[in-house]
Design an enzyme around this catalytic site. Sequence first.
Site, PDB file in Angstrom:
ATOM      1  N   LYS A  98      13.284  25.500  40.891  1.00 56.82           N
ATOM      2  CA  LYS A  98      13.707  25.029  39.577  1.00 56.82           C
ATOM      3  C   LYS A  98      14.073  23.548  39.689  1.00 56.82           C
ATOM      4  O   LYS A  98      14.862  23.157  40.550  1.00 56.82           O
ATOM      5  CB  LYS A  98      14.906  25.835  39.084  1.00 56.82           C
ATOM      6  CG  LYS A  98      14.542  27.227  38.604  1.00 56.82           C
ATOM      7  CD  LYS A  98      15.759  27.965  38.098  1.00 56.82           C
ATOM      8  CE  LYS A  98      15.354  29.249  37.387  1.00 56.82           C
ATOM      9  NZ  LYS A  98      14.597  30.169  38.251  1.00 56.82           N
ATOM     10  N   ASP A 132       9.178  26.504  38.443  1.00 54.53           N
ATOM     11  CA  ASP A 132       9.616  27.500  37.463  1.00 54.53           C
ATOM     12  C   ASP A 132       9.932  26.833  36.130  1.00 54.53           C
ATOM     13  O   ASP A 132      10.439  25.708  36.091  1.00 54.53           O
ATOM     14  CB  ASP A 132      10.878  28.219  37.960  1.00 54.53           C
ATOM     15  CG  ASP A 132      10.566  29.267  39.013  1.00 54.53           C
ATOM     16  OD1 ASP A 132       9.424  29.749  39.058  1.00 54.53           O
ATOM     17  OD2 ASP A 132      11.478  29.610  39.797  1.00 54.53           O
ATOM     18  N   MET A 133       9.647  27.574  35.056  1.00 63.20           N
ATOM     19  CA  MET A 133      10.062  27.094  33.740  1.00 63.20           C
ATOM     20  C   MET A 133      11.473  27.590  33.471  1.00 63.20           C
ATOM     21  O   MET A 133      11.830  28.714  33.834  1.00 63.20           O
ATOM     22  CB  MET A 133       9.107  27.601  32.662  1.00 63.20           C
ATOM     23  CG  MET A 133       9.364  27.016  31.289  1.00 63.20           C
ATOM     24  SD  MET A 133       9.266  25.212  31.218  1.00 63.20           S
ATOM     25  CE  MET A 133       7.494  24.957  31.400  1.00 63.20           C
ATOM     26  N   GLN A 161       5.750  30.384  29.400  1.00 59.30           N
ATOM     27  CA  GLN A 161       6.453  31.534  28.822  1.00 59.30           C
ATOM     28  C   GLN A 161       5.826  31.957  27.491  1.00 59.30           C
ATOM     29  O   GLN A 161       5.684  31.154  26.565  1.00 59.30           O
ATOM     30  CB  GLN A 161       7.925  31.171  28.599  1.00 59.30           C
ATOM     31  CG  GLN A 161       8.652  30.803  29.889  1.00 59.30           C
ATOM     32  CD  GLN A 161       9.953  30.058  29.638  1.00 59.30           C
ATOM     33  OE1 GLN A 161      10.013  29.183  28.775  1.00 59.30           O
ATOM     34  NE2 GLN A 161      10.984  30.380  30.380  1.00 59.30           N
ATOM     35  N   ARG A 182       1.580  30.446  36.305  1.00 57.55           N
ATOM     36  CA  ARG A 182       2.194  31.778  36.289  1.00 57.55           C
ATOM     37  C   ARG A 182       2.572  32.067  34.836  1.00 57.55           C
ATOM     38  O   ARG A 182       3.332  31.321  34.216  1.00 57.55           O
ATOM     39  CB  ARG A 182       3.449  31.830  37.164  1.00 57.55           C
ATOM     40  CG  ARG A 182       4.169  33.196  37.085  1.00 57.55           C
ATOM     41  CD  ARG A 182       5.600  33.097  37.571  1.00 57.55           C
ATOM     42  NE  ARG A 182       5.668  32.847  39.007  1.00 57.55           N
ATOM     43  CZ  ARG A 182       6.667  32.212  39.597  1.00 57.55           C
ATOM     44  NH1 ARG A 182       7.653  31.715  38.875  1.00 57.55           N
ATOM     45  NH2 ARG A 182       6.680  32.033  40.898  1.00 57.55           N
ATOM     46  N   LYS A 185       6.658  36.529  30.222  1.00 59.94           N
ATOM     47  CA  LYS A 185       7.114  36.714  28.841  1.00 59.94           C
ATOM     48  C   LYS A 185       8.251  35.753  28.508  1.00 59.94           C
ATOM     49  O   LYS A 185       8.312  35.203  27.417  1.00 59.94           O
ATOM     50  CB  LYS A 185       7.565  38.156  28.623  1.00 59.94           C
ATOM     51  CG  LYS A 185       6.421  39.166  28.642  1.00 59.94           C
ATOM     52  CD  LYS A 185       6.909  40.550  28.262  1.00 59.94           C
ATOM     53  CE  LYS A 185       5.785  41.574  28.319  1.00 59.94           C
ATOM     54  NZ  LYS A 185       6.239  42.932  27.907  1.00 59.94           N
ATOM     55  N   ALA A 187      12.634  34.856  29.923  1.00 61.47           N
ATOM     56  CA  ALA A 187      13.884  35.588  30.154  1.00 61.47           C
ATOM     57  C   ALA A 187      15.124  34.865  29.646  1.00 61.47           C
ATOM     58  O   ALA A 187      16.231  35.333  29.849  1.00 61.47           O
ATOM     59  CB  ALA A 187      14.043  35.869  31.647  1.00 61.47           C
ATOM     60  N   THR A 224       4.388  40.278  35.496  1.00 60.96           N
ATOM     61  CA  THR A 224       4.886  41.299  34.589  1.00 60.96           C
ATOM     62  C   THR A 224       5.093  42.617  35.322  1.00 60.96           C
ATOM     63  O   THR A 224       4.426  42.873  36.327  1.00 60.96           O
ATOM     64  CB  THR A 224       3.901  41.516  33.418  1.00 60.96           C
ATOM     65  OG1 THR A 224       4.452  42.477  32.517  1.00 60.96           O
ATOM     66  CG2 THR A 224       2.545  42.019  33.918  1.00 60.96           C
ATOM     67  N   ARG A 286      20.154  37.483  34.653  1.00 62.52           N
ATOM     68  CA  ARG A 286      18.925  37.583  33.848  1.00 62.52           C
ATOM     69  C   ARG A 286      18.169  38.867  34.148  1.00 62.52           C
ATOM     70  O   ARG A 286      17.526  39.455  33.282  1.00 62.52           O
ATOM     71  CB  ARG A 286      18.034  36.359  34.071  1.00 62.52           C
ATOM     72  CG  ARG A 286      18.580  35.108  33.402  1.00 62.52           C
ATOM     73  CD  ARG A 286      17.539  34.006  33.312  1.00 62.52           C
ATOM     74  NE  ARG A 286      17.124  33.529  34.614  1.00 62.52           N
ATOM     75  CZ  ARG A 286      17.788  32.633  35.319  1.00 62.52           C
ATOM     76  NH1 ARG A 286      18.920  32.130  34.867  1.00 62.52           N
ATOM     77  NH2 ARG A 286      17.342  32.227  36.497  1.00 62.52           N
ATOM     78  N   ARG A 287      18.230  39.326  35.405  1.00 62.09           N
ATOM     79  CA  ARG A 287      17.575  40.594  35.728  1.00 62.09           C
ATOM     80  C   ARG A 287      18.268  41.751  35.014  1.00 62.09           C
ATOM     81  O   ARG A 287      17.622  42.684  34.552  1.00 62.09           O
ATOM     82  CB  ARG A 287      17.599  40.831  37.232  1.00 62.09           C
ATOM     83  CG  ARG A 287      16.885  39.795  38.068  1.00 62.09           C
ATOM     84  CD  ARG A 287      15.369  39.710  37.863  1.00 62.09           C
ATOM     85  NE  ARG A 287      14.954  39.055  36.640  1.00 62.09           N
ATOM     86  CZ  ARG A 287      14.937  37.727  36.451  1.00 62.09           C
ATOM     87  NH1 ARG A 287      15.353  36.927  37.395  1.00 62.09           N
ATOM     88  NH2 ARG A 287      14.511  37.227  35.310  1.00 62.09           N
TER      89      ARG A 287
END
Length: 304
Positions: A98, A132-133, A161, A182, A185, A187, A224, A286-287
Amino acid sequence: MELLMRNMFQSLGKNTSANKLAKKYGLRFGAGRFVAGETIKTAIEAVKKLNREGKVVTLDHLGEFVYTEEEALESTEMCIQTLDAIAEAGVKSNLSLKMTSLGLDISRDLCMRNMRKILDCAKLHQNFVRIDMEDYEHCQITLDIFRELRQEYDNVGVVIQAYLYRTEQDIADLNLQKANLRLVKGAYKESPTVAFPEKKDVDDNFKKIIKQHLLNGNYTAVATHDATMIDYTKSVVSEYQIPKEQFEFQMLYGICEDIQDKLVKEGFKVRVYVPYGVDWFGYFMRRLAERPANVWFVLKNLLK
């Protein structure tokens, strides 16, 4: 109730006080299921196990709350140490990061210097780095930096995303760079002014961008755990005879391992996103926000 819990965990993930407490008390209450320890050594052992199972990996040294140049340099050094450890161990893994952990919120120039150090190291080891976004606030600058770096490096990719309205156009624009993407969806908690608020719309857009990027002929990582999206990807690559070398499935460490194993047996490339490090709290929250089943797993550990 599910929506309330999701909002609660997303808010906690951005709470600096909660993050500091988590660092103090370490991995507990089930977080170890989703995070491969706090050290490079434990992370590499996790990679070795996944490699033996026929899976490849992307390692991520977790870090989100960086406020000083010193912290950004420390995070950069950890990324470089991770790349060195991957090379030394001879494991099949690349690196995710990140850019906020590299000082993006402090200075764009600082972040660019740190990114170039990491990409130079990755190039030396013939490895690949995925940017990473993050939240919507960082979307445009992330893509701007990616485009600039892509002019200098061929070993860098980025995340897109599906829940953002802008994503379809972003993928069309990134086709000019033949971007390795990558697709996820999304998060983060975003305003309905910038992101689809309804799950069905996110799912529909996810399908749209999977097909769009695959048919552009660029490397596509479909990230996903949704069986419907996995089956959709299979149908697209079958219908358009897209070679397996052009795409892969990506899943998170500790989640849907049965699906991962099934895809490997079917001959698909599966990459597992393996995070590690002391700054694990935001990722863990977030998970929990994504899947209620993860919350029940943690509650069971609390009861034990």
